[in-house]
Design an enzyme around this catalytic site. Structure first.
Site, PDB file in Angstrom:
ATOM      1  N   GLN A   4       4.887  -2.461   2.972  1.00  0.00           N
ATOM      2  CA  GLN A   4       5.287  -3.545   2.056  1.00  0.00           C
ATOM      3  C   GLN A   4       6.784  -3.844   2.141  1.00  0.00           C
ATOM      4  O   GLN A   4       7.284  -4.660   1.363  1.00  0.00           O
ATOM      5  CB  GLN A   4       4.940  -3.177   0.598  1.00  0.00           C
ATOM      6  CG  GLN A   4       3.465  -3.000   0.342  1.00  0.00           C
ATOM      7  CD  GLN A   4       2.649  -4.282   0.513  1.00  0.00           C
ATOM      8  OE1 GLN A   4       3.188  -5.391   0.555  1.00  0.00           O
ATOM      9  NE2 GLN A   4       1.339  -4.142   0.618  1.00  0.00           N
ATOM     10  N   LYS A  40       0.501  -7.992   7.655  1.00  0.00           N
ATOM     11  CA  LYS A  40       1.177  -8.332   6.397  1.00  0.00           C
ATOM     12  C   LYS A  40       2.455  -9.122   6.654  1.00  0.00           C
ATOM     13  O   LYS A  40       3.185  -9.456   5.731  1.00  0.00           O
ATOM     14  CB  LYS A  40       1.502  -7.053   5.623  1.00  0.00           C
ATOM     15  CG  LYS A  40       0.259  -6.304   5.134  1.00  0.00           C
ATOM     16  CD  LYS A  40       0.636  -5.115   4.300  1.00  0.00           C
ATOM     17  CE  LYS A  40      -0.485  -4.116   4.106  1.00  0.00           C
ATOM     18  NZ  LYS A  40      -1.540  -4.570   3.205  1.00  0.00           N
ATOM     19  N   CYS A  69      -5.950   0.491  -3.659  1.00  0.00           N
ATOM     20  CA  CYS A  69      -5.870   1.739  -2.869  1.00  0.00           C
ATOM     21  C   CYS A  69      -4.815   2.685  -3.439  1.00  0.00           C
ATOM     22  O   CYS A  69      -4.137   3.399  -2.676  1.00  0.00           O
ATOM     23  CB  CYS A  69      -5.577   1.461  -1.390  1.00  0.00           C
ATOM     24  SG  CYS A  69      -6.858   0.525  -0.592  1.00  0.00           S
ATOM     25  N   ASP A 115       6.467   4.956   4.688  1.00  0.00           N
ATOM     26  CA  ASP A 115       5.409   3.945   4.780  1.00  0.00           C
ATOM     27  C   ASP A 115       6.066   2.592   4.481  1.00  0.00           C
ATOM     28  O   ASP A 115       6.410   2.300   3.341  1.00  0.00           O
ATOM     29  CB  ASP A 115       4.316   4.288   3.755  1.00  0.00           C
ATOM     30  CG  ASP A 115       3.292   3.167   3.610  1.00  0.00           C
ATOM     31  OD1 ASP A 115       3.478   2.088   4.195  1.00  0.00           O
ATOM     32  OD2 ASP A 115       2.308   3.383   2.881  1.00  0.00           O
ATOM     33  N   HIS A 166       0.160   4.658  -1.422  1.00  0.00           N
ATOM     34  CA  HIS A 166      -1.126   4.047  -1.051  1.00  0.00           C
ATOM     35  C   HIS A 166      -2.013   5.173  -0.502  1.00  0.00           C
ATOM     36  O   HIS A 166      -1.502   6.147   0.056  1.00  0.00           O
ATOM     37  CB  HIS A 166      -0.827   3.007   0.026  1.00  0.00           C
ATOM     38  CG  HIS A 166      -1.972   2.148   0.442  1.00  0.00           C
ATOM     39  ND1 HIS A 166      -2.935   2.574   1.319  1.00  0.00           N
ATOM     40  CD2 HIS A 166      -2.289   0.874   0.132  1.00  0.00           C
ATOM     41  CE1 HIS A 166      -3.795   1.595   1.533  1.00  0.00           C
ATOM     42  NE2 HIS A 166      -3.435   0.547   0.815  1.00  0.00           N
TER      43      HIS A 166
HETATM   44  N1  PLP Z   1       0.801   1.350   2.622  1.00  0.00           N
HETATM   45  C1  PLP Z   1       1.005   0.395   1.716  1.00  0.00           C
HETATM   46  C2  PLP Z   1       2.156   0.520   0.777  1.00  0.00           C
HETATM   47  C3  PLP Z   1       0.162  -0.715   1.672  1.00  0.00           C
HETATM   48  O1  PLP Z   1       0.347  -1.668   0.767  1.00  0.00           O
HETATM   49  C4  PLP Z   1      -0.908  -0.792   2.587  1.00  0.00           C
HETATM   50  C5  PLP Z   1      -1.866  -1.919   2.547  1.00  0.00           C
HETATM   51  O2  PLP Z   1      -2.021  -2.593   1.576  1.00  0.00           O
HETATM   52  C6  PLP Z   1      -1.065   0.232   3.517  1.00  0.00           C
HETATM   53  C7  PLP Z   1      -0.195   1.286   3.501  1.00  0.00           C
HETATM   54  C8  PLP Z   1      -2.180   0.212   4.511  1.00  0.00           C
HETATM   55  O3  PLP Z   1      -2.019  -0.838   5.386  1.00  0.00           O
HETATM   56  P1  PLP Z   1      -3.154  -1.123   6.494  1.00  0.00           P
HETATM   57  O4  PLP Z   1      -4.415  -1.342   5.736  1.00  0.00           O
HETATM   58  O5  PLP Z   1      -2.660  -2.334   7.193  1.00  0.00           O
HETATM   59  O6  PLP Z   1      -3.210   0.082   7.343  1.00  0.00           O
END
Ligand code: PLP
Length: 418
Positions: free
Chosen positions: A208, A231, A371, A205, A128
């Site tokens: 998900q 989430k 993203c 990260d 992401h």
């Molecule tokens: N990493 C992954 C794999 C994501 O799917 C997301 C959000 O969709 C993020 C990071 C970023 O999350 P946040 O917008 O809550 O910081």
């Protein structure tokens, strides 16, 4: 063969806890399949927010009156709950706004202090943007170099490419646990073991992963693990960073201000104990408290049961979509290698049109680059449609989503003019 939900999983009782699921959109019952973007919130979490503001609201950590003590107790209890949920100790868990802020914290506090010109940072092509851009910014400041592990045509991480990059002894491997586009679950424990063997630190990260499967950071043995409350049934604006306590102690603060200090003089300051050292200013107390309640809720249902339920939904979605000649599916075909989401495209219709047509039926899916522009480039598309599931979704909803795809064919015609 059609998929069934385990008889013991009472999805209707779970649904009754989520007020928003009673909503109608354009006269249709809401079918919410955009859980990878953000989840809906159960009554228990909404009530916790109201109760906090009605009964205990005060600032934390510095008051001596009853309310301040209650607020501090609630905030720290939430920290302990969220930490234990991922197999960590509370001292290792910093509250942040979200995954993005957690990764930025590591990039700026650890990265700027530890990375030098020519150092190698290993990322993957399925990250992401929030696990790419902070490292690009830090690389620009330090002269470190970024290398990306590609993914295979099956949507899995290319482990040979990773191992070859590890032979160059990177300082950091920053990798997603679960891809928000491909759904792929990466072998983060194995990656951590291999990265540690060459002296690299590992950031995972988990945005998900934590909402959808049992995660134990002690077992994974990673150095940093980032995730978002919103989430996983909690409010927006609250997330967390797990980091090894000794790293948190070595790292300089990310931001300076109130709460994070021990002593301030004209010339210098010293820092509070971790994790408070990384929580400058008044924190997001109410949302942290509600995050603890969200975690209680998930634990009551059981993460293994939730994962199994989502796997059944994913299997059904894959089965139905695979039979369609005009649809391309991205990511692993085996639902056991995925978390609960499916990205796909019509061969002849833009995903934005698909999402808009489904919305007319009350079906909320996401369309866009999610993203993940690097993944889009690899897939040679500008966007995909994505249906993502959670504990309250049903097989009927998956089938309603699939049936509604016929509306797309009614508007745009069938692929190949059939
Ligand atoms: N990493 C992954 C794999 C994501 O799917 C997301 C959000 O969709 C993020 C990071 C970023 O999350 P946040 O917008 O809550 O910081």
């Amino acid at each position: 063969m059609s998929v069934q939900i385990a008889a013991t999983y009472d999805v209707q009782t779970i649904r009754a806890d989520f007020p928003i699921l009673k909503r109608r959109v354009d006269g249709n019952p809401l079918v919410y399949l955009d859980n990878a973007a953000t989840s809906q919130k159960p009554r228990q979490v909404i009530d916790a927010l109201v109760q906090y503001y009605e009964q205990s609201n005060a600032n934390v950590h510095r008051g001596l009156h009853t309310l301040a003590e209650e607020a501090t107790e609630a905030y720290e209890t939430a920290r302990a709950k969220v930490a234990h949920f991922i197999g960590a100790e509370p001292e290792s868990l910093v509250f942040t706004r979200n995954t993005t802020e957690a990764i930025n914290l590591v990039a700026y506090a650890w990265g700027l202090a530890n990375l030098r010109e020519g150092d190698l940072i290993v990322l993957s092509e399925m990250e992401h943007h929030s696990n790419i851009v902070p490292w690009q910014l830090v690389a620009q400041r330090t002269g470190a170099k970024l290398h990306y592990v590609p993914f295979t045509s099956e949507g899995e991480l290319d482990m040979e490419a990773l191992e070859s990059l590890l032979r160059q002894e990177p300082k950091l491997v920053a990798i997603t646990h679960v891809s928000n586009v491909l759904g792929t679950v990466n072998p983060v424990q194995e990656i951590t073991r291999k990265a540690h063997a060459v002296g690299a630190k590992v950031l995972v990260d988990g945005a998900q992963a934590v909402p959808h499967k049992l995660v134990n950071v002690t077992q994974i043995d990673c150095d940093f693990y980032a995730f978002s409350g919103h989430k996983m049934l909690a409010p927006t604006g609250i997330g967390a960073l797990y980091a090894r306590q000794e790293l948190l102690e070595q790292m300089p603060p990310f931001m300076g201000g109130g709460s994070m200090i021990r002593k301030v003089t004209h010339e210098f300051s010293t820092w509070a104990d971790v994790p408070t050292k990384f929580e400058a200013g008044t924190p997001n107390i109410a949302d942290a408290v509600a995050f603890g309640v969200a975690v209680d809720y998930l634990q009551r249902v059981g993460m293994e049961a939730i994962q199994q339920h989502e796997q059944s939904l994913t299997e059904e979605a894959l089965r139905l979509l695979e039979a369609e000649e005009d649809i391309v599916i991205y990511g692993p075909r085996d639902a056991r290698k995925r978390c609960g989401l499916v990205s796909f495209n019509f061969k002849h219709v833009h995903p934005h049109d698909v999402a808009q047509i489904l919305d007319k039926r009350g079906i909320a899916i996401r369309a866009g680059h999610h993203c993940c522009q690097i993944i889009m480039r690899r897939l040679d598309v500008t966007a995909t449609a994505r249906a993502s599931f959670y504990l309250y979704n049903t097989l009927e909803e998956v089938r309603a989503f699939w049936k509604a795809l016929d509306d797309v064919r009614k508007v745009f015609g069938k692929y190949g003019g059939r």
